[in-house]
Design a protein around this motif. Structure first.
Motif, PDB file in Angstrom:
ATOM      1  N   HIS A 228       0.849  -1.188   0.000  1.00 41.52           N
ATOM      2  CA  HIS A 228       0.000   0.000   0.000  1.00 41.52           C
ATOM      3  C   HIS A 228       0.884   1.237   0.000  1.00 41.52           C
ATOM      4  CE1 HIS A 228      -4.039  -1.732   1.624  1.00 41.52           C
ATOM      5  NE2 HIS A 228      -3.469  -2.544   0.748  1.00 41.52           N
ATOM      6  N   THR A 229       0.422   2.301  -0.632  1.00 34.67           N
ATOM      7  CA  THR A 229       1.150   3.562  -0.664  1.00 34.67           C
ATOM      8  C   THR A 229       1.411   4.048   0.753  1.00 34.67           C
ATOM      9  OG1 THR A 229       0.115   4.159  -2.748  1.00 34.67           O
ATOM     10  CG2 THR A 229       1.069   5.955  -1.479  1.00 34.67           C
ATOM     11  N   GLY A 230       2.633   4.462   1.000  1.00 37.42           N
ATOM     12  CA  GLY A 230       2.992   5.027   2.292  1.00 37.42           C
ATOM     13  C   GLY A 230       3.327   4.017   3.371  1.00 37.42           C
ATOM     14  N   GLU A 231       3.116   2.753   3.121  1.00 39.60           N
ATOM     15  CA  GLU A 231       3.458   1.727   4.103  1.00 39.60           C
ATOM     16  C   GLU A 231       4.840   1.171   3.805  1.00 39.60           C
ATOM     17  OE1 GLU A 231      -0.751  -0.282   5.462  1.00 39.60           O
ATOM     18  OE2 GLU A 231       0.549  -1.403   4.131  1.00 39.60           O
ATOM     19  N   THR A 232       5.643   1.069   4.826  1.00 38.02           N
ATOM     20  CA  THR A 232       6.952   0.443   4.666  1.00 38.02           C
ATOM     21  C   THR A 232       7.023  -0.753   5.594  1.00 38.02           C
ATOM     22  OG1 THR A 232       7.915   1.917   6.323  1.00 38.02           O
ATOM     23  CG2 THR A 232       8.123   2.591   4.021  1.00 38.02           C
ATOM     24  N   GLY A 233       7.750  -1.753   5.163  1.00 35.88           N
ATOM     25  CA  GLY A 233       7.936  -2.925   6.003  1.00 35.88           C
ATOM     26  C   GLY A 233       6.741  -3.849   6.073  1.00 35.88           C
ATOM     27  N   LYS A 234       5.787  -3.698   5.132  1.00 29.07           N
ATOM     28  CA  LYS A 234       4.600  -4.557   5.106  1.00 29.07           C
ATOM     29  C   LYS A 234       4.331  -5.004   3.676  1.00 29.07           C
ATOM     30  CE  LYS A 234       1.443  -2.743   8.615  1.00 29.07           C
ATOM     31  NZ  LYS A 234       0.143  -2.059   8.736  1.00 29.07           N
ATOM     32  N   ILE A 235       3.973  -6.261   3.520  1.00 28.68           N
ATOM     33  CA  ILE A 235       3.483  -6.763   2.244  1.00 28.68           C
ATOM     34  C   ILE A 235       2.159  -7.465   2.521  1.00 28.68           C
ATOM     35  CG2 ILE A 235       3.870  -8.334   0.307  1.00 28.68           C
ATOM     36  CD1 ILE A 235       6.868  -7.923   0.686  1.00 28.68           C
ATOM     37  N   HIS A 236       1.123  -7.020   1.836  1.00 27.47           N
ATOM     38  CA  HIS A 236      -0.191  -7.637   1.939  1.00 27.47           C
ATOM     39  C   HIS A 236      -0.228  -8.810   0.961  1.00 27.47           C
ATOM     40  CE1 HIS A 236      -2.089  -4.179   4.090  1.00 27.47           C
ATOM     41  NE2 HIS A 236      -1.013  -3.587   3.588  1.00 27.47           N
ATOM     42  N   TYR A 237      -0.976  -9.834   1.296  1.00 29.47           N
ATOM     43  CA  TYR A 237      -1.138 -10.945   0.368  1.00 29.47           C
ATOM     44  C   TYR A 237      -2.468 -11.638   0.607  1.00 29.47           C
ATOM     45  CZ  TYR A 237       0.490 -13.987   4.211  1.00 29.47           C
ATOM     46  OH  TYR A 237       0.639 -14.641   5.402  1.00 29.47           O
ATOM     47  N   ARG A 238      -2.936 -12.350  -0.420  1.00 36.27           N
ATOM     48  CA  ARG A 238      -4.174 -13.102  -0.317  1.00 36.27           C
ATOM     49  C   ARG A 238      -3.858 -14.579  -0.427  1.00 36.27           C
ATOM     50  NH1 ARG A 238      -7.592 -11.028  -4.383  1.00 36.27           N
ATOM     51  NH2 ARG A 238      -6.765 -12.593  -5.772  1.00 36.27           N
ATOM     52  N   ALA A 239      -4.267 -15.329   0.581  1.00 37.66           N
ATOM     53  CA  ALA A 239      -4.031 -16.774   0.623  1.00 37.66           C
ATOM     54  C   ALA A 239      -5.351 -17.503   0.351  1.00 37.66           C
ATOM     55  CB  ALA A 239      -3.481 -17.184   1.981  1.00 37.66           C
ATOM     56  N   ARG A 240      -5.263 -18.573  -0.419  1.00 42.11           N
ATOM     57  CA  ARG A 240      -6.431 -19.399  -0.741  1.00 42.11           C
ATOM     58  C   ARG A 240      -6.465 -20.589   0.205  1.00 42.11           C
ATOM     59  NH1 ARG A 240     -10.902 -18.314  -3.173  1.00 42.11           N
ATOM     60  NH2 ARG A 240      -9.685 -17.055  -4.584  1.00 42.11           N
ATOM     61  N   ARG A 241      -7.597 -20.818   0.811  1.00 45.21           N
ATOM     62  CA  ARG A 241      -7.801 -21.954   1.714  1.00 45.21           C
ATOM     63  C   ARG A 241      -8.232 -23.185   0.908  1.00 45.21           C
ATOM     64  NH1 ARG A 241     -11.348 -18.526   6.007  1.00 45.21           N
ATOM     65  NH2 ARG A 241      -9.624 -17.613   7.161  1.00 45.21           N
ATOM     66  N   PRO A 242      -8.080 -24.378   1.469  1.00 47.58           N
ATOM     67  CA  PRO A 242      -8.483 -25.596   0.755  1.00 47.58           C
ATOM     68  C   PRO A 242      -9.961 -25.616   0.355  1.00 47.58           C
ATOM     69  CG  PRO A 242      -7.129 -26.176   2.632  1.00 47.58           C
ATOM     70  CD  PRO A 242      -7.418 -24.697   2.733  1.00 47.58           C
ATOM     71  N   ASP A 243     -10.816 -24.932   1.115  1.00 45.94           N
ATOM     72  CA  ASP A 243     -12.246 -24.925   0.783  1.00 45.94           C
ATOM     73  C   ASP A 243     -12.593 -23.912  -0.309  1.00 45.94           C
ATOM     74  OD1 ASP A 243     -12.203 -22.447   2.039  1.00 45.94           O
ATOM     75  OD2 ASP A 243     -13.585 -23.011   3.645  1.00 45.94           O
ATOM     76  N   GLY A 244     -11.588 -23.195  -0.822  1.00 44.24           N
ATOM     77  CA  GLY A 244     -11.807 -22.227  -1.895  1.00 44.24           C
ATOM     78  C   GLY A 244     -11.971 -20.796  -1.429  1.00 44.24           C
ATOM     79  N   SER A 245     -12.174 -20.580  -0.147  1.00 43.46           N
ATOM     80  CA  SER A 245     -12.289 -19.213   0.364  1.00 43.46           C
ATOM     81  C   SER A 245     -10.898 -18.590   0.436  1.00 43.46           C
ATOM     82  CB  SER A 245     -12.954 -19.212   1.744  1.00 43.46           C
ATOM     83  OG  SER A 245     -12.154 -19.893   2.687  1.00 43.46           O
ATOM     84  N   SER A 246     -10.852 -17.284   0.577  1.00 41.18           N
ATOM     85  CA  SER A 246      -9.551 -16.615   0.643  1.00 41.18           C
ATOM     86  C   SER A 246      -9.475 -15.740   1.882  1.00 41.18           C
ATOM     87  CB  SER A 246      -9.322 -15.781  -0.609  1.00 41.18           C
ATOM     88  OG  SER A 246     -10.280 -14.759  -0.702  1.00 41.18           O
ATOM     89  N   ARG A 247      -8.254 -15.359   2.216  1.00 41.36           N
ATOM     90  CA  ARG A 247      -8.023 -14.528   3.391  1.00 41.36           C
ATOM     91  C   ARG A 247      -6.941 -13.516   3.082  1.00 41.36           C
ATOM     92  NH1 ARG A 247      -6.677 -16.211   9.553  1.00 41.36           N
ATOM     93  NH2 ARG A 247      -6.816 -14.092  10.335  1.00 41.36           N
ATOM     94  N   HIS A 248      -7.186 -12.248   3.438  1.00 44.04           N
ATOM     95  CA  HIS A 248      -6.222 -11.166   3.273  1.00 44.04           C
ATOM     96  C   HIS A 248      -5.338 -11.128   4.518  1.00 44.04           C
ATOM     97  CE1 HIS A 248      -5.563  -6.519   3.313  1.00 44.04           C
ATOM     98  NE2 HIS A 248      -4.453  -7.166   3.010  1.00 44.04           N
ATOM     99  N   LEU A 249      -4.034 -11.274   4.316  1.00 45.97           N
ATOM    100  CA  LEU A 249      -3.080 -11.307   5.417  1.00 45.97           C
ATOM    101  C   LEU A 249      -1.955 -10.307   5.168  1.00 45.97           C
ATOM    102  CD1 LEU A 249      -2.948 -15.185   5.542  1.00 45.97           C
ATOM    103  CD2 LEU A 249      -4.064 -13.731   7.232  1.00 45.97           C
ATOM    104  N   VAL A 250      -1.142 -10.055   6.181  1.00 48.31           N
ATOM    105  CA  VAL A 250      -0.019  -9.126   6.076  1.00 48.31           C
ATOM    106  C   VAL A 250       1.226  -9.790   6.640  1.00 48.31           C
ATOM    107  CG1 VAL A 250       0.893  -6.898   6.846  1.00 48.31           C
ATOM    108  CG2 VAL A 250      -1.533  -7.114   6.296  1.00 48.31           C
ATOM    109  N   SER A 251       2.333  -9.621   5.919  1.00 42.76           N
ATOM    110  CA  SER A 251       3.622 -10.080   6.414  1.00 42.76           C
ATOM    111  C   SER A 251       4.480  -8.839   6.666  1.00 42.76           C
ATOM    112  CB  SER A 251       4.293 -10.988   5.376  1.00 42.76           C
ATOM    113  OG  SER A 251       5.503 -11.494   5.887  1.00 42.76           O
ATOM    114  N   ARG A 252       5.228  -8.846   7.750  1.00 42.81           N
ATOM    115  CA  ARG A 252       6.031  -7.678   8.128  1.00 42.81           C
ATOM    116  C   ARG A 252       7.518  -7.966   7.997  1.00 42.81           C
ATOM    117  NH1 ARG A 252       1.340  -7.408  10.768  1.00 42.81           N
ATOM    118  NH2 ARG A 252       0.377  -5.373  11.073  1.00 42.81           N
ATOM    119  N   ASP A 253       8.265  -6.882   7.769  1.00 42.31           N
ATOM    120  CA  ASP A 253       9.720  -6.978   7.652  1.00 42.31           C
ATOM    121  C   ASP A 253      10.284  -7.715   8.866  1.00 42.31           C
ATOM    122  OD1 ASP A 253      12.282  -6.648   6.720  1.00 42.31           O
ATOM    123  OD2 ASP A 253      12.395  -4.512   7.138  1.00 42.31           O
ATOM    124  N   GLY A 254      11.184  -8.634   8.607  1.00 37.44           N
ATOM    125  CA  GLY A 254      11.770  -9.436   9.672  1.00 37.44           C
ATOM    126  C   GLY A 254      11.186 -10.839   9.730  1.00 37.44           C
TER     127      GLY A 254
END
Length: 68
Positions: free
Chosen positions: A15-41
């Motif tokens: 996202h604009t202005g955010e440092t040290g974060k990467i957003h990602y979307r993970a797919r679950r085995p049932d087909g649903s998805s989840r928005h998650l964030v990974s941080r530097d380190g």
């Protein structure tokens, strides 16, 4: 060792202005998805950062919704 037949992480972005974060979307085995964030380190952050760099993604170009 079992192999996963489909990708678990579908998309990753910053996202604009955010440092040290990467957003990602993970797919679950049932087909649903989840928005998650990974941080530097975190180990996943390093993996996602390397993949984004490999495809030339540097982050959003502006606040207008354009993606880089």
């Amino acid at each position: 060792m079992p192999k996963l037949s489909t990708p678990v992480i579908e998309v990753a972005w910053r996202h604009t202005g955010e440092t040290g974060k990467i957003h990602y979307r993970a797919r679950r085995p049932d087909g649903s998805s989840r928005h998650l964030v990974s941080r530097d380190g975190e180990a996943l952050y390093e993996v996602l950062e390397a993949h984004l760099a490999a495809i030339g993604y540097t982050g959003p170009k502006s606040d207008t919704g354009e993606m880089g």
